[in-house]
Design an enzyme around this catalytic site. Structure first.
Site, PDB file in Angstrom:
ATOM      1  N   PHE A 134      69.378  12.135  22.717  1.00 57.92           N
ATOM      2  CA  PHE A 134      68.749  12.484  21.445  1.00 57.92           C
ATOM      3  C   PHE A 134      67.751  13.611  21.675  1.00 57.92           C
ATOM      4  O   PHE A 134      66.827  13.482  22.478  1.00 57.92           O
ATOM      5  CB  PHE A 134      68.028  11.261  20.854  1.00 57.92           C
ATOM      6  CG  PHE A 134      67.656  11.443  19.420  1.00 57.92           C
ATOM      7  CD1 PHE A 134      68.566  11.173  18.406  1.00 57.92           C
ATOM      8  CD2 PHE A 134      66.393  11.904  19.078  1.00 57.92           C
ATOM      9  CE1 PHE A 134      68.226  11.352  17.073  1.00 57.92           C
ATOM     10  CE2 PHE A 134      66.043  12.090  17.742  1.00 57.92           C
ATOM     11  CZ  PHE A 134      66.959  11.810  16.747  1.00 57.92           C
TER      12      PHE A 134
ATOM     13  N   ASP B 238      76.993  16.556  15.892  1.00 57.79           N
ATOM     14  CA  ASP B 238      76.986  15.308  16.654  1.00 57.79           C
ATOM     15  C   ASP B 238      78.269  14.542  16.306  1.00 57.79           C
ATOM     16  O   ASP B 238      79.318  14.776  16.902  1.00 57.79           O
ATOM     17  CB  ASP B 238      75.700  14.570  16.266  1.00 57.79           C
ATOM     18  CG  ASP B 238      75.385  13.370  17.117  1.00 57.79           C
ATOM     19  OD1 ASP B 238      76.305  12.616  17.430  1.00 57.79           O
ATOM     20  OD2 ASP B 238      74.211  13.156  17.455  1.00 57.79           O
TER      21      ASP B 238
HETATM   22  C1  PRP Z   1      71.079  16.583  11.605  1.00 55.62           C
HETATM   23  C2  PRP Z   1      71.467  17.992  12.021  1.00 55.62           C
HETATM   24  C3  PRP Z   1      72.854  18.163  11.470  1.00 55.62           C
HETATM   25  C4  PRP Z   1      73.385  16.746  11.484  1.00 55.62           C
HETATM   26  C5  PRP Z   1      74.383  16.607  12.589  1.00 55.62           C
HETATM   27  O1  PRP Z   1      70.633  16.584  10.295  1.00 55.62           O
HETATM   28  O2  PRP Z   1      70.560  18.938  11.522  1.00 55.62           O
HETATM   29  O3  PRP Z   1      72.835  18.672  10.160  1.00 55.62           O
HETATM   30  O4  PRP Z   1      72.275  15.863  11.715  1.00 55.62           O
HETATM   31  O5  PRP Z   1      74.797  15.277  12.737  1.00 55.62           O
HETATM   32  P1  PRP Z   1      76.283  14.765  12.543  1.00 55.62           P
HETATM   33  O6  PRP Z   1      77.193  15.756  13.232  1.00 55.62           O
HETATM   34  O7  PRP Z   1      76.276  13.425  13.216  1.00 55.62           O
HETATM   35  O8  PRP Z   1      76.554  14.653  11.083  1.00 55.62           O
HETATM   36  P2  PRP Z   1      69.826  15.358   9.648  1.00 55.62           P
HETATM   37  O9  PRP Z   1      70.742  14.531   8.809  1.00 55.62           O
HETATM   38  O10 PRP Z   1      69.055  14.648  10.717  1.00 55.62           O
HETATM   39  O11 PRP Z   1      68.835  16.131   8.669  1.00 55.62           O
HETATM   40  P3  PRP Z   1      67.767  17.271   9.075  1.00 55.62           P
HETATM   41  O12 PRP Z   1      68.551  18.538   9.386  1.00 55.62           O
HETATM   42  O13 PRP Z   1      66.922  17.403   7.859  1.00 55.62           O
HETATM   43  O14 PRP Z   1      67.008  16.781  10.283  1.00 55.62           O
END
Ligand code: PRP
Length: 189
Positions: free
Chosen positions: A165, A116
């Site tokens: 989302f 993201d």
């Molecule tokens: C989510 C996803 C990625 C990260 C991407 O993890 O799994 O690892 O966000 O977002 P970014 O590019 O904005 O950094 P999250 O922190 O929600 O943890 P999770 O995997 O445990 O849901």
């Protein structure tokens, strides 16, 4: 095609008025996963890569992907978190669990469910590079380029999507919905 699922996903979530709507269905995911595995099979045919999956979100993607990879390989996990209970990145990545094995001189493929802002992947690249692997490539099921705050070169990409989302297929909202088999939106159109 009617992409709205109403049957299964009403369970327990109706009181919160949240009805996930399918954005990418099971078949579309399966085709993308097979395509990515075929590319990895080709690029690593004479190698034994280490797939580093980013928990929690990548657990289903990894499980499906490796079953289409026809190579010697190893699987490792890191657990990173930056979203907490919200829909916006805190921009502060927490290393919840680091690697258990040595990746020095190994060919590493990062397995991410979604990129993201890119902040999590950037953090992980720094963390892994400190351990001096031979190479690092990135495989992500989903990318949201419009949200990027850090430039990330994705080597193997499933889907590029607009800024909405998503939940399901490993992705959560406040730890809910990871088990849904499709990629779904929980926002009103
Ligand atoms: C989510 C996803 C990625 C990260 C991407 O993890 O799994 O690892 O966000 O977002 P970014 O590019 O904005 O950094 P999250 O922190 O929600 O943890 P999770 O995997 O445990 O849901």
């Amino acid at each position: 095609m009617d992409r709205t699922r109403t049957k299964d996903y009403n369970l327990g979530y109706m009181e919160a008025q949240i009805q996930p709507k399918v954005i990418i269905n099971r078949r579309e995911i399966e085709i993308a996963v097979q395509r990515l595995a075929a590319l990895i099979n080709k690029d690593y045919h004479d190698k034994k890569p280490v797939l580093v999956a980013v928990l929690k979100g990548a657990f289903i993607f990894l499980a499906d992907l490796v079953r289409h990879i026809d190579l010697k390989l190893e699987v490792e996990f890191v657990c990173l978190s930056s979203y907490g209970q919200g829909r916006e990145s805190t921009e502060e990545v927490k290393l919840v669990q680091g690697l258990c094995s040595d990746i020095r001189d190994r060919d590493v493929i990062i397995i991410e469910d979604i990129i993201d802002t890119g902040i999590t992947t950037n953090f992980l690249l720094d963390y892994l590079n400190q351990q001096e692997p031979s190479s690092i490539k990135i495989c992500a099921l989903i990318s949201k380029p419009s949200r990027r705050k850090v430039t990330i070169d994705i080597n193997y990409l499933g889907f590029e999507i607009a800024n909405r989302f998503l939940v399901g297929y490993g992705l959560d909202w406040a730890e809910n919905f990871r088990h849904l088999p499709e990629l779904c939106s929980i926002e009103d159109d």
